[in-house]
Enzyme design. Structure first.
Site, PDB file in Angstrom:
ATOM      1  N   ASP A  80      52.090  19.195 -12.569  1.00 42.24           N
ATOM      2  CA  ASP A  80      53.404  19.358 -12.299  1.00 42.24           C
ATOM      3  C   ASP A  80      53.798  19.567 -11.001  1.00 42.24           C
ATOM      4  O   ASP A  80      52.985  19.594 -10.083  1.00 42.24           O
ATOM      5  CB  ASP A  80      53.965  20.768 -13.100  1.00 42.24           C
ATOM      6  N   ASP A 136      53.275  33.749 -20.212  1.00 41.34           N
ATOM      7  CA  ASP A 136      54.007  33.527 -21.385  1.00 41.34           C
ATOM      8  C   ASP A 136      53.271  32.459 -22.229  1.00 41.34           C
ATOM      9  O   ASP A 136      53.795  31.876 -23.049  1.00 41.34           O
ATOM     10  CB  ASP A 136      55.447  32.934 -21.031  1.00 41.34           C
ATOM     11  N   HIS A 159      52.138  29.312 -21.279  1.00 43.93           N
ATOM     12  CA  HIS A 159      52.446  28.123 -21.011  1.00 43.93           C
ATOM     13  C   HIS A 159      51.229  27.333 -20.416  1.00 43.93           C
ATOM     14  O   HIS A 159      50.390  28.076 -19.772  1.00 43.93           O
ATOM     15  CB  HIS A 159      53.610  27.975 -20.052  1.00 43.93           C
ATOM     16  N   GLU A 218      57.024  25.559 -20.986  1.00 45.93           N
ATOM     17  CA  GLU A 218      57.656  26.832 -21.533  1.00 45.93           C
ATOM     18  C   GLU A 218      57.730  27.279 -22.876  1.00 45.93           C
ATOM     19  O   GLU A 218      57.522  26.111 -23.876  1.00 45.93           O
ATOM     20  CB  GLU A 218      58.828  27.348 -20.764  1.00 45.93           C
TER      21      GLU A 218
HETATM   22  P1  PGA Z   1      48.284  31.440 -11.957  1.00 47.67           P
HETATM   23  O1  PGA Z   1      49.182  30.294 -12.908  1.00 47.67           O
HETATM   24  O2  PGA Z   1      46.870  30.545 -11.968  1.00 47.67           O
HETATM   25  O3  PGA Z   1      48.843  31.396 -10.432  1.00 47.67           O
HETATM   26  O4  PGA Z   1      48.200  32.598 -12.650  1.00 47.67           O
HETATM   27  C1  PGA Z   1      48.813  29.797 -14.003  1.00 47.67           C
HETATM   28  C2  PGA Z   1      49.965  29.171 -14.498  1.00 47.67           C
HETATM   29  O5  PGA Z   1      51.163  29.525 -14.370  1.00 47.67           O
HETATM   30  O6  PGA Z   1      49.658  27.963 -15.219  1.00 47.67           O
END
Ligand code: PGA
Length: 261
Positions: free
Chosen positions: A67, A136, A138, A143
């Site tokens: 992404d 959350d 994802h 999302e």
């Molecule tokens: P993070 O993000 O590794 O910074 O916790 C993970 C994600 O949102 O996929």
């Protein structure tokens, strides 16, 4: 789905990097799916170490990132283009033309997303996809509510994701609210999925992804549908799992597991 609980973030990262190294050593022209965020930082550090100290070769590897934020150009310090250069690409021998990251600056999102999907297919599909998980639930920026069949597209970020990521920006208002992200359906087509998660902030999402129902409300639960997915977590991220003893027992007793002397 294999669940591997590691005593620490560092051990989790080293073992996850070994999974990637096995794929690259078996198939030197493998297609590698990459993730950003704080979680894979030590995994990338270990891949860099394996490259420098043990000759892990990226010269024939092709990469696809999950992404990118919409509206950040590649030189923006919080863009995922910048992150990948900083933490991985500048330290390894990957040819720049073999790197693919969704464009944050395209004006034609639909055409770009179609091109990205086609490019993954042209390159033979992703052999191993590294994933993080959001609080959350994802994967990539899929999302809650993202279809489990979704493809690469522009996505509006959830409020909780914007809040989680605000720590990287000067002000919460600077966090972009749109991203281009591979879809859950795109991710499920990778031959192997490797999810890493650490810290107690991820414990709830990890438990729902592994032991909850498969649901678009927790897009990481789609890993349950994949025939070859492995999840590396540290102790803190395992805190809400009900079946920890079972996962440990499986790891100790699976075929080929090292036997105590
Ligand atoms: P993070 O993000 O590794 O910074 O916790 C993970 C994600 O949102 O996929």
């Amino acid at each position: 789905m294999e669940v591997i609980i590691c005593p620490s973030y560092d051990e989790m990262s080293v073992r996850a990097a070994q999974e990637v190294a096995v794929v690259l050593n078996t198939k030197p022209n493998a297609v590698l799916g990459l993730a950003t965020g704080s979680t894979p930082l030590a995994l990338y550090k270990e891949l860099v170490r394996l490259h420098k100290d043990e000759g892990l070769d990226f010269s024939q590897v092709t990469t696809f990132n999950l992404d990118e934020y919409v509206c950040l150009n590649p030189t923006h310090e919080q863009s995922y283009h910048y992150f990948m250069q900083e933490h991985l690409f500048q330290h390894i021998n990957i040819p720049p033309e073999s790197i693919h990251i969704p464009s944050g600056t395209t004006r034609n999102h639909v055409a770009f997303c179609d091109w990205y999907e086609n490019r993954i297919k042209e390159c033979g599909g992703i052999d191993i996809q590294i994933l993080g998980i959001g609080s959350d639930g994802h994967i990539a920026f899929n999302e809650p509510g993202s279809s489990l069949g979704s493809r690469t597209r522009i996505k509006t970020l959830a409020k909780v994701t914007i809040d989680d990521n605000a720590r990287f920006f000067k002000k919460a208002e600077d966090v972009p609210i749109y991203a281009i992200t591979m879809g859950v359906g795109t991710i499920l087509e990778a031959r192997k999925l490797l999810l890493v998660a650490n810290g107690d902030g991820k414990a709830g999402a990890v438990a729902q992804a592994i032991e909850g129902p498969v649901t678009s409300m927790i897009t990481a639960s789609a890993l349950q549908l994949h025939p070859d997915s492995v999840i590396y977590i540290d102790e803190a991220a395992s805190a809400s799992l009900k079946m920890c003893d079972y996962y440990r027992w499986i790891q100790d007793n699976k075929p080929g597991a090292p036997k105590p002397e």
